[in-house]
Motif scaffolding. Structure first.
Motif, PDB file in Angstrom:
ATOM      1  N   GLU A  72       0.846  -1.200   0.000  1.00 60.66           N
ATOM      2  CA  GLU A  72       0.000   0.000   0.000  1.00 60.66           C
ATOM      3  C   GLU A  72       0.880   1.248   0.000  1.00 60.66           C
ATOM      4  O   GLU A  72       1.807   1.361   0.807  1.00 60.66           O
ATOM      5  CB  GLU A  72      -0.892  -0.047   1.238  1.00 60.66           C
ATOM      6  N   GLU A  84       3.178   0.599   3.289  1.00 60.06           N
ATOM      7  CA  GLU A  84       2.884  -0.533   4.167  1.00 60.06           C
ATOM      8  C   GLU A  84       2.821  -1.852   3.412  1.00 60.06           C
ATOM      9  O   GLU A  84       2.471  -1.894   2.236  1.00 60.06           O
ATOM     10  CB  GLU A  84       1.506  -0.349   4.832  1.00 60.06           C
ATOM     11  N   TYR A  98      -7.682  -1.101   8.555  1.00 59.30           N
ATOM     12  CA  TYR A  98      -6.233  -0.877   8.438  1.00 59.30           C
ATOM     13  C   TYR A  98      -5.844   0.601   8.577  1.00 59.30           C
ATOM     14  O   TYR A  98      -4.725   0.987   8.296  1.00 59.30           O
ATOM     15  CB  TYR A  98      -5.702  -1.578   7.174  1.00 59.30           C
TER      16      TYR A  98
HETATM   17 CA   LIG Z   1      -2.547   1.243   7.483  1.00 54.23          CA
END
Ligand SMILES: [Ca+2]
Length: 392
Positions: free
Chosen positions: A252, A260, A270
């Motif tokens: 990500e 991440e 998240y």
């Molecule tokens: Ca996150």
């Protein structure tokens, strides 16, 4: 210099006529079979890098067919078929109408697990609204018949559509158990990542026909989209199934810092944009952020303080190159390198950056059927590279 066969294929198909919302693709030649090789040093031995083809226009995804031919997507809206030696065979016809602007366009390609029977492939792409000014991430399933798609069907699309060309994801990953994961972005509309009645900023899980699995975590909850597997995601441009645990891992993009890796569990949050290890590009905090941790929100499995700008990822599981067996590879865009991570179970215990001196942004990485690693670089004149660890 040994004689080399240069096969130049100029694509005559007018890709522009089926594009919406952006400049038409500029057809350009893909040059295959140059076979230029270079060597690079690495911690595990010498790496032989072979340039299999070049001239791709913003390629995004690479997938192998069972007979070792390859499919390559280009974001401006082309799907290319290459033979097993990476020679261009054809531009595939019959694609859906694709919204092309900024980060939006044709994104990932995935070959159905039962391709030999079904001939099915899946595409993720940006699909526009009727006005043509906004788009959402969508998934198209069709049969690949010779050099064209047939019986195509949109099996998933974000509604409402919010993107004008930013943070659209996307990767497609089968879980080997009858499901398809679709990674997406929040369209740079940060708060929507926390809105469970919207699909932006979510990882979704579908059956192979696009229907919602009965055991998805939010099925039956009022006001919540049942496609959602996990939420609070910013922009996931990489995903792969861990071949040892069968769990999905995603990469990500953070904002300025805070990229991440997550192992998204069903129904979990998240954190974006409430918690993040990144800040705004202007140096100020993310407006909605309250810090790096909060109750009810998951910590990333792994994060980088300085963003490599993570793209496609692949677990390497083969005895062909024992020195890399068990590693996780990620493309880095801003980081202009291939990230190699050593794992101890799920734990990331060591990082090496490969190919950094080439200065190429890496868009995708895949393990080939021959047990070698295949990379797509990024940009308007991008390459397909094959990596072999030879000093192992
Ligand atoms: Ca996150």
């Amino acid at each position: 210099m040994r004689a080399m066969a240069l096969v130049v294929m100029v694509l005559l198909a007018t890709a522009g006529c089926r594009l919406d919302g952006g400049a038409p693709a500029r057809p350009q030649p893909v040059v295959s079979g140059t076979g230029q090789a270079a060597l690079a040093a690495s911690e595990r031995g010498e790496v032989r890098i072979v340039e299999l083809a070049s001239g791709f226009n913003n390629p995004w995804g690479l997938a192998f067919l069972p007979d070792r031919r390859m499919l390559v997507t280009e974001r401006p809206g082309r799907l290319l078929l290459l033979d097993a030696d990476a020679r261009l065979v054809a531009e595939i016809g019959g694609l859906p109408s694709i919204f092309v602007d900024g980060q939006a366009g044709l994104l990932d390609v995935a070959v159905a697990p039962d391709f030999e029977r079904s001939q099915a492939i899946y595409l993720s792409y940006a699909k526009s609204n009727l006005r043509g000014n906004l788009a959402g991430t969508a998934v198209y399933r069709a049969r690949l018949v010779d050099h064209a798609l047939a019986d195509g069907e949109v099996i998933y699309e974000q509604e409402p559509k919010l993107s004008s060309g930013t943070h659209v994801g996307s990767r497609l990953v089968f879980d080997g158990d009858g499901h398809l994961f679709v990674t997406q972005g929040e369209n740079n509309k940060r708060p929507t990542a926390q809105d469970l009645d919207k699909l932006q900023g979510k990882l979704v899980r579908l059956n192979l026909d696009g229907s919602v699995p009965a055991d998805n975590p939010f099925v039956g909850r009022a006001g919540v989209r049942p496609e959602i597997w996990s939420y609070g995601h910013r922009n996931m441009q990489g995903a792969a199934l861990n071949p040892w645990t069968r769990q999905l891992w995603t990469s990500e993009h953070g904002p300025f810092g805070g990229d991440e890796i997550n192992i998204p569990l069903p129904g979990r949050n998240y954190g974006w944009p409430i918690i993040t290890y990144g800040i705004n590009y202007d140096g100020k905090p993310i407006p909605e952020a309250i810090g790096t941790a909060a109750a009810g929100m998951e910590q990333p499995h792994h994060y980088w303080k300085v963003s490599p700008a993570l793209s496609g990822m692949a677990f390497y599981a083969s005895d062909r190159m024992p020195g890399w067996n068990g590693n996780l590879f990620l493309g880095a865009l801003a980081g202009s390198s291939l990230i190699r991570l050593e794992l101890d179970g799920d734990r990331i215990v060591h990082e090496e950056r490969l190919l950094g001196d080439r200065g190429e942004r890496i868009r995708d990485v895949r393990q080939g059927p021959d047990g070698l690693l295949y990379l797509l670089t990024d940009g308007v004149s991008a390459k397909l590279l094959r990596l072999e660890l030879v000093g192992d």
